[in-house]
Enzyme design. Sequence first.
Site: not given
Length: 696
Positions: A134, A447, A329, A153, A423, A241, A44-47, A93-94, A132, A130, A189, A441, A426
Site C-alpha cells: 500500500d 439543473c 484484496k 504513475r 430535484c 515487482y 506554518d503556525g498561522e496555517y 492498474s490491477l 500488494k 506476493e 512501490e 432529475c 432545481c
Amino acid sequence: MSGKKTPVEKLTDLEAGAELKELAEEISSHDDAYYQDNAPTLSDGEYDALRARNQAIEAAFPHLVRGDSPSQQVGVAPTSGFSKVTHARSMFSLGNVFSAEDLADFLGGIRRFLKELTDDKNIPLEMVAEPKIDGLSISLRYEKGKFVSAATRGDGSVGEDVTANLKTFKELPFELKGNVPDVVEVRGEVYLSKSDFAELNRHQEDAGEKVFANPRNAAAGSLRQLDETITATRPLKIFAYAWGELSEPIGDTQWAFFEQLKSWGFQVNELTQICGDLAELMTVYDEISGKRAQLDYDIDGVVYKVNRLDWQERLGFVSRAPRWAVAHKFPAEKAQTIINEIDIQVGRTGSLTPVAKLEPVTVGGVVVSNATLHNEDEITRKDIRVGDTVVILRAGDVIPQVVEVILNKRPKGLKAFKYPTICPICGSDAVRDEGESVRRCTGGVICDAQVIERFKHFVSRGAFNIEGFGSKHVEAFFDEGLIKTLADIFRLSTHEANLKTRDGWGKKSVANLLAAIEERRTIPLERFIYALGIRQIGQANARLLAKQYVSLGTLRQAMKDAAVIGSDALSDLNNIDGIGPSVAGDLIAYINEDRNRELLNDFESQLNIEDFEAPDDSSSPIVGKTIVFTGTLETVTRGEAKAKAEQLGAKVAGSVSKKTDYVVTGPGAGSKAKNAEKLGVAILSENEWLALIDEG
Ligand code: IVH
C-alpha cells in the site's frame, strides 16, 4: 480571517456554519499557494491555527462538517511543480477479486483464453503470489546500467518526473551490474515502514507540522516534494515487482525476473512465492493476511501473476489491467457511527444519489464522515433513518458504504426516510423509469447540479485532464456566469483580467490555469467523447466509438443516420462488439439533440480533435479492418484471436455486414460464412488468418 474569535462553545449553528465555510475556502487557497505555486502565504503556525480552529468547530458541531472541509481531504494536494514524463510503456492498474469464488473465475478466464490450457486440464497454471504493497507506484529508468530517471504513475500514461527525489534514496541501486539490457525500466512501490511513519509523525508533531493520516499519505507527501532535500530526510523504500520498457527480455518467468532484480540489488518482497492451483493460492493468501499485522509495512491484499512470461504476453490487457494478474484484496474495515443527515446529490446525468452524513469516525486510519447509500431501494431495504447507528465499511480507496443498521440502538420516534420526488437543486420532477434503480432529475440543462457535475467530469483526469481546474473553480466560475456551456472553458482567457482580481488568486495561478487549458486544445477523439459525459459512455465505450468512427465528423454523421430505424448506420452501431441497443439509444439521442449539436459545432471551431490512431503502426496488415470470427478455431481460443486482432488495430464485430473486411472461419461455421459469401466479403481459413497476421 482576522480579529478576535468567538469561543467555539458560544457559537450558534448559523455562525459555526458560516465560519466553517470561510475556513474551508481560506485553508484550501493556502493549500493551493503552498502545493501548486510552492509559495506559502502564511507561516506554518498561522496555517495550523486555522486548521485547529476548523477542527475545534467541527468537533463541537459535527453535523455541520462540510464535504469540502479540509479535515475531509485525504492525501496530498496535486502538485504541478514537477515536469511531466510520458511513460514508454503505460503503467497499468490491477483488477480486484474479493473471494475464492472470484479468484476461481479469474483463473478459469485464463484457462479459457489459452487454448492449450482449455484442451488439457492437466497442464498446470503456475502463479506467483506476493503482497500488494500500500504505497505509490514508481517507474525507474536505467540506461546502460545507470539510473537516469524516475516517474510517478500519474494517469498511467503521463507521470511526474521525480528523478531528483529518487536520487536521495538510501537503498536504491543506482548502477546495475552484470547482465544488463541497454534500457531497463523497473517498476515498484515506494513505501514508508510503519515504524518510520510513527517516528516521522512524532517529529512532525514536535515541530508543530502537520501529521500524516497513514504511511501511504506520508510516503506520497515525502516523495512529491518540490524541495528534494526534504525527501532526503524521509526513509523511503521500494519493493520492485514489475517492468516497463526493456530493450531485451529478462528471463522466461516472473520468478526469474525477480531473481534478476534481487541480483541487481533491488528489494523484492520476501513473502513472494510460486503457487499452483486455487487451493494453494488461497493458502498463501491466508498466510500473508495472517502476517499482515506483524509486517512493518502496510499491505492491502495479495497480487497473483501468471509465472510464464510468454503466457503473460499472449494474455495481454483489457482496458487498463492485465489479464494475467489480479489483486486479491483484504476485506474492508468496519466501524460504527451515527447518521446525522441524508443528503441527496445530483449527478451529471441527473441521477439522485443519497449520501449519509456521518458523525466522523476513524476507519482504518482515515476519518470518514460521508458514506454512500447507493439508491432509494437500498434505503428502504435496510430501513435506514436519520439518527440511526449504522455499520460502515471502507474498502481501499472506494467511498465507504453503510452496510447495516444496529436496530437495538435506534432511538424512539425516528421517522422512515422520505425519498424526494423532486430535484433538491432545481425543483424539477425526479422520476424513476420502469426497471431502473435510479431516480433522475428531469431538469436537464436548467439543473445547476447536473451542469456543474458535467463540468467537473469534463475537466477530470480521464477526460480533458485540465490541471489545477478543481471542483471549486468549476463551482465559482459557474456561479459567476463565466462558464455556461462546456465550450466556454476555452474562452476563459477572455476573462483573464477579471480572474486576476479574485480573492486568493495570484497572477501566477491564473496564468497556470489558462496555460493548462490551452494545452488541452488538442485532444484525442476518445478522450473528447468520454469528456462529453454522455450517459453510459465511459472510457471503454468512448474508445470503441473512436476506433469505429475515427473522426468526430464521421461519428456525428453516422449518429444522424443511425436515428433512422432500420438504417445501415444503426445496425453498424449495434454491431460494435460491446455496444448494446441501450447505449446506442443514449448516444444517438445525445448527438442529435439541438443544444448538443450547437455545442459540438462550438467545440469543432475551437479545438483540434485528433482522429483516432490505431495503437499499432501501419506495419500491421489489419489496421482499421473489421473482422468477424465464426466456427471453432483450432490453434487459439476465440478470446485470444479477438484480443490479438484488436491489438493489431482491427475491430472485431459480432455479425457480418457490407462493412466486414474478413470473416475467419473454422469448423462448424454456419450462417455467418454464408452471409459473407453472399455479400462478397473475404473468407479466410484459420491458417490464412495466421499467415495474414504473420503468425502462420
Ligand atoms: S503489479 C501490470 N504488484 O497496485 C501490473 N502492483 O492496483 C502492474 N501494487 O498500480 C502492477 N503491490 O501500484 C503489482 N506486488 C505488486 C503490487 C502492485 C502494489 C500497486 C501498483 C499498482 C496497483 C494496482
